[in-house]
Design an enzyme around this catalytic site. Structure first.
Site, PDB file in Angstrom:
ATOM      1  CB  SER A   1      -0.896  -8.269  -1.201  1.00 20.59           C
ATOM      2  OG  SER A   1      -1.859  -8.957  -0.424  1.00 20.59           O
TER       3      SER A   1
ATOM      4  CE  LYS B   1      -4.432  -1.262   0.167  1.00 25.52           C
ATOM      5  NZ  LYS B   1      -5.432  -0.762  -0.789  1.00 25.52           N
TER       6      LYS B   1
END
Length: 406
Positions: A307, A57
Site C-alpha cells: 500500500s 492515498k
C-alpha cells in the site's frame, strides 16, 4: 452487478476512475516466486508503493478534492496525517488549484514533512500523535472555513481508493484472494465495492497490526469500537477505530481479517526489499506479513497489496535489523566470560569456525550480578539463516558458554 448496502456503489468507483485517469499511474502487478512457494499457488504484488506520492492515498484525496465546489475550493482544504494522506492531499490540492494545510505530529518523519511541503502544502506540526493532529485540523477547519479532508471516512475517498480494485481484476482476472492492509478501512472497503461488483467469489481479506487491531473487535461487537493504540512500526495502519462508512461495507462484504505481529511486519518488509526489490513501509508490507504468518491459509491465486513505500531511511535501517533477526539471519547474544587475556579470543575463534560473522562486540564489567573476575560480552552476529542460527547457539552452549539472547 452486486448491490452493496452503503453510501458507496460500484458506479461511484467507476466515476472516480474516470476522474483519476490522467492523474495517477496504473501500478504494476509483479509475480513473487518466493511467496508463491509459501502460498502453494501464484502470488502477485500490487505495487502501490510506486504510485505518485508513494502510496494509494492520492486516489482518494484527489477524488474528494476534485468533487468540491468552486466555492469550497476557494476556502482551501485541511488534513491531518503522519505522512501518506498528507502527501496525497498536498499533491491533489496543487493539481486542483486550491491551498492545503496539513497538520502533522511533531515527531512526524522529516522526509514525509519535507515531501508534503514540497508538494506545496503548509505544514503545521502539532501534538505527539495523529489524534492530536486531527483535533488541531478540525479546530483549524472550524476557525478558517477550510474543508476538512478525512483520510478514510468519506464516500468520495472510499470510491477513489476502490479504483485499485478494478486495476487488480483487470491485471489479474484469475485472482481468488486479495490481501489488503487495513487501518481505518477506506482502501479495503473501496476494493471490496469494486471487486465484488465484478466477481463476488473473490475474497477480500483485511490485514491489521495486532498492536492496533480495531476491526476484529468491531466485527465481534457489530459496530465500530475503539481499541487501545499500542505502539507499532506500522504507523500507516495504526487506527484505533474503524471508519463508519468503511465498517458498514466491510462488515457486510469482506471475507475476514487477520492480524500480524511486529516481527512478521519486519520480515515482510525485508522480503519485499531483498526478494521483490520493492521499498515499502511497514504498513505497506502487512499483506506480505500475512502470507508469511499464515502459509497455505489463503486461496490462490493471491494478490497482496503493497500500500505504500514512504519510509524514513533511518527507520528502514532499524527495521532491516529487526527483519534480519526475525528471519534468523542476525543473532544478538550476551555471554559471560572469565576476565583474563585470551577468553574473548577463544569465543571469537569458535564463532569463526562455526562460520558466524561478528558485526559488533562490546564489554560490560559493571552489569548487575557480575563477579569481579567476570566480564559480560555483547555480540551481534550475522548468520546464514534459522538453521545456522540454531546451530551456533547449540555449539556455543555445548562448549560451556552461558548465553542469553536479545
Amino acid at each position: 452487478m452486486t448491490t452493496i448496502p452503503s453510501l458507496v456503489q460500484p458506479d461511484d468507483v467507476v466515476a472516480a476512475r474516470e476522474l483519476l485517469s490522467d492523474v495517477i499511474a496504473q501500478t504494476p502487478l509483479l509475480h513473487s516466486r518466493v511467496l508463491s512457494e509459501v502460498c502453494a499457488g501464484p502470488v502477485y504484488l500490487k505495487c502501490e508503493n510506486l504510485q505518485r506520492t508513494g502510496s494509494f492515498k492520492v486516489r482518494g484525496a484527489y477524488t474528494r478534492i476534485a468533487r468540491l465546489s468552486a466555492a469550497e475550493r476557494a476556502r482551501g482544504v485541511v488534513a491531518a496525517s503522519a505522512g501518506n494522506h498528507a502527501q496525497g492531499v498536498a499533491f491533489a490540492a496543487g493539481l486542483l488549484g486550491t491551498t492545503a494545510t496539513v497538520v502533522m505530529p511533531e515527531r512526524a518523519p522529516l522526509p514525509k514533512v519535507a515531501a508534503t511541503r514540497g508538494y506545496g502544502a503548509t505544514v503545521v506540526l502539532h501534538g505527539t500523535s495523529v489524534e492530536d493532529a486531527l483535533d488541531e485540523a478540525l479546530r483549524y477547519a472550524a476557525a478558517t472555513g477550510s474543508v476538512f479532508i478525512h483520510p478514510y471516512d468519506h464516500a468520495d475517498v472510499v470510491a477513489g481508493q476502490g479504483t485499485l480494485g478494478f486495476e487488480i481484476i483487470e491485471q489479474f482476472p484469475g485472482v481468488r484472494t486479495i490481501l489488503v492492509p487495513v487501518g481505518g478501512g477506506g482502501l479495503a472497503a473501496g476494493i471490496t465495492v469494486a471487486v465484488k461488483s465484478l466477481d463476488p467469489q473473490v475474497k477480500v481479506v483485511g490485514v491489521q497490526a495486532e498492536s492496533v487491531a480495531a476491526y476484529p473487535a468491531s466485527i465481534a461487537a457489530g459496530h465500530p469500537v475503539a481499541v487501545p493504540a499500542r505502539p507499532t512500526i506500522a504507523d500507516g495502519i495504526a487506527v484505533s477505530r474503524p471508519g463508519d462508512i468503511a465498517f458498514a461495507i466491510l462488515a457486510a462484504q469482506a471475507d475476514g481479517f487477520v492480524t500480524v505481529s511486529e516481527a512478521a511486519l519486519s520480515r515482510g518488509l525485508l522480503l519485499c526489499l531483498e526478494r521483490a526489490k520493492q521499498v515499502v513501509e511497514p504498513s505497506g508490507a502487512a499483506a506480505v506479513a500475512a502470507l508469511l504468518s499464515y502459509p497455505g491459509e489463503f486461496e490462490p491465486p493471491v494478490a497482496a497489496v503493497l500500500s505504500g513505500g514512504n519510509i524514513d531511511p533511518l527507520l528502514l535501517s532499524k527495521l532491516l535489523r529487526h527483519g534480519l533477526t526475525a528471519a534468523g539471519r542476525f543473532l544478538g547474544l550476551r555471554c559471560r566470560l572469565p576476565d583474563y587475556p585470551g577468553s574473548l579470543a577463544g569465543l571469537l575463534g569458535l564463532l569463526a569456525v562455526l562460520g558466524a560473522n561478528v558485526l559488533e562486540v562490546s564489554h560490560e564489567r559493571l552489569a548487575p550480578g557480575l563477579r569481579v573476575d567476570e566480564v559480560e560480552v555483547v555480540l551481534h552476529v550475522e548468520t546464514r539463516g534459522p538453521d545456522h542460527c540454531a546451530d551456533v547457539k547449540a555449539r556455543l552452549q555445548a562448549a560451556g558458554y552461558v548465553l542469553s539472547f536479545g
